[in-house]
Design an enzyme around this catalytic site. Structure first.
Site, PDB file in Angstrom:
ATOM      1  N   SER A  64       0.841  -1.204   0.000  1.00 24.05           N
ATOM      2  CA  SER A  64       0.000   0.000   0.000  1.00 24.05           C
ATOM      3  C   SER A  64       0.871   1.247   0.000  1.00 24.05           C
ATOM      4  CB  SER A  64      -0.895   0.031   1.234  1.00 24.05           C
ATOM      5  OG  SER A  64      -1.626  -1.160   1.345  1.00 24.05           O
TER       6      SER A  64
HETATM    7  C1  LIG Z   1      -3.299  -4.023  -0.165  1.00 25.80           C
HETATM    8  S1  LIG Z   1      -2.604  -5.593   0.164  1.00 25.80           S
HETATM    9  C2  LIG Z   1      -1.932  -5.406   1.798  1.00 25.80           C
HETATM   10  C3  LIG Z   1      -0.756  -4.527   1.916  1.00 25.80           C
HETATM   11  C4  LIG Z   1       0.070  -4.834   3.129  1.00 25.80           C
HETATM   12  N1  LIG Z   1      -0.564  -4.509   4.360  1.00 25.80           N
HETATM   13  C5  LIG Z   1       1.445  -4.201   2.999  1.00 25.80           C
HETATM   14  O1  LIG Z   1       1.796  -3.310   3.775  1.00 25.80           O
HETATM   15  O2  LIG Z   1       2.180  -4.632   2.112  1.00 25.80           O
HETATM   16  C6  LIG Z   1      -4.054  -6.562   0.574  1.00 25.80           C
HETATM   17  C7  LIG Z   1      -3.709  -7.955   1.068  1.00 25.80           C
HETATM   18  O3  LIG Z   1      -4.888  -8.555   1.599  1.00 25.80           O
HETATM   19  C8  LIG Z   1      -4.818  -9.933   1.334  1.00 25.80           C
HETATM   20  N2  LIG Z   1      -6.165 -10.496   1.487  1.00 25.80           N
HETATM   21  C9  LIG Z   1      -7.232 -10.394   0.649  1.00 25.80           C
HETATM   22  N3  LIG Z   1      -8.286 -11.054   1.129  1.00 25.80           N
HETATM   23  C10 LIG Z   1      -7.896 -11.613   2.320  1.00 25.80           C
HETATM   24  C11 LIG Z   1      -8.531 -12.421   3.281  1.00 25.80           C
HETATM   25  N4  LIG Z   1      -9.806 -12.824   3.144  1.00 25.80           N
HETATM   26  N5  LIG Z   1      -7.814 -12.800   4.359  1.00 25.80           N
HETATM   27  C12 LIG Z   1      -6.530 -12.412   4.530  1.00 25.80           C
HETATM   28  N6  LIG Z   1      -5.873 -11.642   3.645  1.00 25.80           N
HETATM   29  C13 LIG Z   1      -6.535 -11.248   2.546  1.00 25.80           C
HETATM   30  C14 LIG Z   1      -4.245  -9.991  -0.066  1.00 25.80           C
HETATM   31  O4  LIG Z   1      -3.720 -11.259  -0.370  1.00 25.80           O
HETATM   32  C15 LIG Z   1      -3.187  -8.894  -0.007  1.00 25.80           C
HETATM   33  O5  LIG Z   1      -1.943  -9.416   0.376  1.00 25.80           O
END
Ligand SMILES: C[S@@+](CC[C@H](N)C(=O)[O-])C[C@H]1O[C@@H](n2cnc3c(N)ncnc32)[C@H](O)[C@@H]1O
Length: 292
Positions: A107
């Site tokens: 992000s």
């Molecule tokens: C915008 S990215 C996160 C960025 C992260 N916090 C960083 O600093 O790099 C969103 C993340 O949410 C995860 N995600 C999506 N749906 C999810 C779920 N149901 N449970 C856990 N993680 C999930 C995705 O795989 C992805 O890695």
């Protein structure tokens, strides 16, 4: 070529200069934290830039071929770098792509700062994070409240493993990274003082509400009927309900189980963000109303 430390400081300066509310404003601890965490350590060597080029494709930035461009991109305040498209079906080795179904990213710095500011975790509190991704936001939180007080849930095993490696390199030890569906929260360590979701929801999962203490805070992107998502800050009542505010418009990828979900609210017209409040009942969907 400038160093990572120089770019990080410049990025912090740029975020400080933003005129909107939030960010570092009134939170000196957050700026110190931001300047302490090597974001480059959490960024994969190859990422897609978040905007299309003149050919209509998302270009690839390669740390080894374009070290300065890559590092500048890592520290661009409003740039989310895309780390996965279509759950990995689009390969970064194949270069620039037109595909836009982004499924993971690191992000953008300004948004991570805003989300952490909104949550404002205090040292010693216990926080549940949803969407570990690269581990970058996890690292910021772990530095603030202590690694043993952070639980981060990521549903993709390869991302969870890589994040854990990144966190060990950065902090010496990783917080608990759980490979599971984050919509279920993580019951064994509940109750939490707060939940930070870095993936967007249409409906706030009941598990997050049930696993947060009375007075605890949930910060999450929430899909709205207006186009952009909203950063939302909810204060939980300890009985599965919550009440809070729409903080500001943002754009976020959806949690896996809610990608296809239809927007539950009727069109309300383009809003003045701060004029709305949001409630989530223990047994029902979120409702948005005009603030009194
Ligand atoms: C915008 S990215 C996160 C960025 C992260 N916090 C960083 O600093 O790099 C969103 C993340 O949410 C995860 N995600 C999506 N749906 C999810 C779920 N149901 N449970 C856990 N993680 C999930 C995705 O795989 C992805 O890695």
């Amino acid at each position: 070529m400038a160093t990572a430390v120089t770019y990080r400081r410049q990025c912090a300066e740029a975020i400080s200069a933003y005129s909107g509310t939030g960010y570092f404003h009134g939170r000196p601890w957050l700026r110190v934290l931001f300047e302490d965490v090597p974001r480059e350590l959490f960024t994969p060597d190859r990422v897609w830039w978040h905007r299309r080029d003149e050919t209509g494709r998302y270009p690839v930035l390669d740390r080894h071929r374009q070290p300065d461009e890559w590092l500048k991109a890592v520290y661009t305040p409003d740039a989310a770098l895309i780390t996965q498209i279509a759950d990995g079906a689009v390969r970064i080795e194949d270069g620039p792509t037109e595909a836009s179904d982004f499924t993971a990213s690191i992000s953008c710095p300004a948004v991570v700062v805003d989300m952490l500011g909104c949550l404002s975790p205090r040292p010693g509190q216990r926080i549940l994070e949803i969407g570990t991704g690269t581990g970058y936001s996890t690292a910021l939180m772990a530095r603030r409240i202590g690694p043993s007080n952070v639980v981060s849930v990521e549903n993709q095993p390869t991302l969870a493993e890589r994040a854990e490696r990144n966190l060990k390199r950065d902090l010496g030890r990783a917080p608990l990274i759980v490979t599971a569906d984050g919509e279920e929260g993580y019951l064994p360590r509940a109750p939490y003082d707060g939940v930070l979701s870095t993936a967007c929801v249409y409906q706030v999962p009941p598990a997050w509400l049930q696993q947060t203490k009375a007075g605890g805070v949930i910060v999450t992107p929430l899909a709205t009927p207006w186009g952009p998502d909203s950063l939302v800050r909810l204060v939980c009542d300890g009985q599965g309900g919550a009440d809070g505010e729409l903080v500001k418009p943002i754009y976020f990828m959806k949690v896996r189980g809610q990608r296809e979900r239809l927007k539950p609210w009727k069109e309300l017209g383009w809003p003045l963000w701060s004029s709305y409040r949001i409630s989530v009942a223990a047994d029902g969907p979120a409702s948005i109303r005009t603030a009194p």
